[in-house]
Design an enzyme around this catalytic site. Structure first.
Site, mmCIF file in Angstrom:
data_model
loop_
_atom_site.group_PDB
_atom_site.id
_atom_site.type_symbol
_atom_site.label_atom_id
_atom_site.label_comp_id
_atom_site.label_asym_id
_atom_site.label_seq_id
_atom_site.Cartn_x
_atom_site.Cartn_y
_atom_site.Cartn_z
ATOM 1 N NE ARG A 118 0.637 34.577 -18.955
ATOM 2 C CZ ARG A 118 0.256 34.886 -17.722
ATOM 3 N NH1 ARG A 118 1.127 35.419 -16.882
ATOM 4 N NH2 ARG A 118 -0.986 34.671 -17.328
ATOM 5 C CE LYS A 224 15.220 21.778 -35.989
ATOM 6 N NZ LYS A 224 14.860 20.726 -35.026
ATOM 7 C CD GLU A 234 6.122 22.236 -38.404
ATOM 8 O OE1 GLU A 234 5.229 21.428 -38.681
ATOM 9 O OE2 GLU A 234 6.996 22.019 -37.558
ATOM 10 C CG HIS A 249 6.313 11.689 -34.850
ATOM 11 N ND1 HIS A 249 6.029 13.024 -34.995
ATOM 12 C CD2 HIS A 249 7.615 11.620 -34.475
ATOM 13 C CE1 HIS A 249 7.126 13.733 -34.729
ATOM 14 N NE2 HIS A 249 8.088 12.903 -34.420
#
Length: 357
Positions: A118, A224, A234, A249
């Site tokens: 994790r 960035k 995001e 993409h």
């Protein structure tokens, strides 16, 4: 030449270090808590991986995981191979993954680190322009599926990023320029100084030995860093980094990932500019500036008209779509990005006709 440290703020702050011959800092970044280090690398970087192993041993047990080059690395089978290496060596939560390679390798290494136990620490050492200014910075990790690019992934901030510009000296010109498309993207959405440097002399701007190259790369990284520091997962601002990426993409998917990312994004940015002209009244000169800058670098700006239906179907599955509506980053002006929601297919096709070969 000195090292520039660019901070990335947020819940898990870290630094992006930019300079030449800075990999001697790696052990200090890994720290004393780790006993094992897994270096994930592509075949062309075997020599560098071995050099890093010699540098880190005997302080750590160093494991090497050689993975396929480029987008072929971003598959669940490759991630499973890395997990197997970690499982068989009792890789613990205090140990560290190192991603050594281009954007695909750092995406994979970050995803492996995010999912093992994790979440374990990952240090990214990008070896391409794309990796330095985009993939390795920001904590987006992921792999591809048959249905699309980066549909499986996790947000997992690196412990540090070491952007050693000397690693770019032997990079083939086409690889370097393709990655530089992401630097230009930063210019269009936030840092017009980048565009001015490229327009002054494209060859100087893209030469890793020049001050101009370093300046543009640092501007792109700093942009960035600001964005992801404010919006790590995001939910808003970070979406602007997707300028040109929705169509880009889709082109990568249509080309079975045989195209370089930057080449596809170059076309995607011109499409986004044309869409901006139709929906936000972006000036003709700003759209023309997209073409002139990208073409001066040798990047493509057109794509076959007959591929539209295939591209549209892929864009409709894009991870940025919400509630069945496609989302595009557009420009009100150079340096002023905005979000376009729910554009109808005839409008998108009209913009696509402007870039069709």
């Amino acid at each position: 030449m000195s090292t520039t440290s660019i901070p990335v703020t947020g819940l898990n702050p870290y630094e992006v270090r930019v300079g030449r011959d800075i990999l001697a800092d790696l052990a200090a970044v890994i720290g004393t808590a780790a006993t094992k280090v897994l270096i994930v690398h592509a075949p062309p970087l075997s020599r560098h991986a071995e050099a890093l192993r010699a540098q880190l041993e005997p302080r750590y047990q160093v494991l090497l995981a050689e993975v396929p080059d480029a987008e072929a690395a971003k598959r669940i089978e490759v991630a499973a191979f890395c997990w197997q290496v970690m499982g068989q060596t009792d890789f613990t939560r205090t140990d560290v993954v190192v991603g050594l390679g281009g954007g695909a390798t750092t995406d994979l290494a970050g995803f492996v680190a995010a999912t093992w136990l994790r979440g374990v620490r990952v240090v990214q050492i990008p070896t391409t322009v794309l990796g330095m200014v985009d993939a390795a910075v920001g904590g987006k990790t992921g792999i591809n599926t048959a249905e699309g690019k980066n549909l499986v992934g996790a947000f997992h901030a690196p412990a540090a990023v070491l952007a050693d510009l000397s690693l770019l000296d032997a990079l083939p010109r086409n690889e370097l320029v393709a990655g530089y498309a992401e630097v230009v993207k930063a210019g269009f959405i936030a840092e017009p100084e980048i565009l001015e440097i490229v327009e002054a002399d494209p060859l100087v701007a893209t030469d890793p030995a020049t001050d101009e190259f370093r300046r543009t790369v640092e501007l792109a990284i700093a942009m960035k860093a600001r964005v992801v520091g404010e919006d790590f997962t995001e939910q808003g601002l970070r979406e602007i980094l997707n300028y040109g990426h929705t169509l880009g993409h889709a082109i990568e998917h249509a080309e079975r990932y045989q195209w370089r990312h930057g080449a596809a994004i170059s076309i995607g940015m011109v499409f986004a500019a044309e869409l901006s002209r139709l929906t936000r009244n972006l000036s003709d000169s700003a759209v023309d500036r997209h073409r002139s800058i990208l073409e001066s670098l040798g990047l493509p700006t057109t794509y076959p008209l007959g591929r539209w239906k295939t591209l549209l179907a892929t864009m409709q599955r894009d991870k940025k779509a919400r509630a069945g509506m496609m989302r595009f980053i557009v420009l009100d002006d150079i340096g002023r990005p905005a979000v376009l929601n729910g554009a109808e297919e005839p409008l998108l096709f009209a913009a696509y006709q402007e870039i069709a070969a």
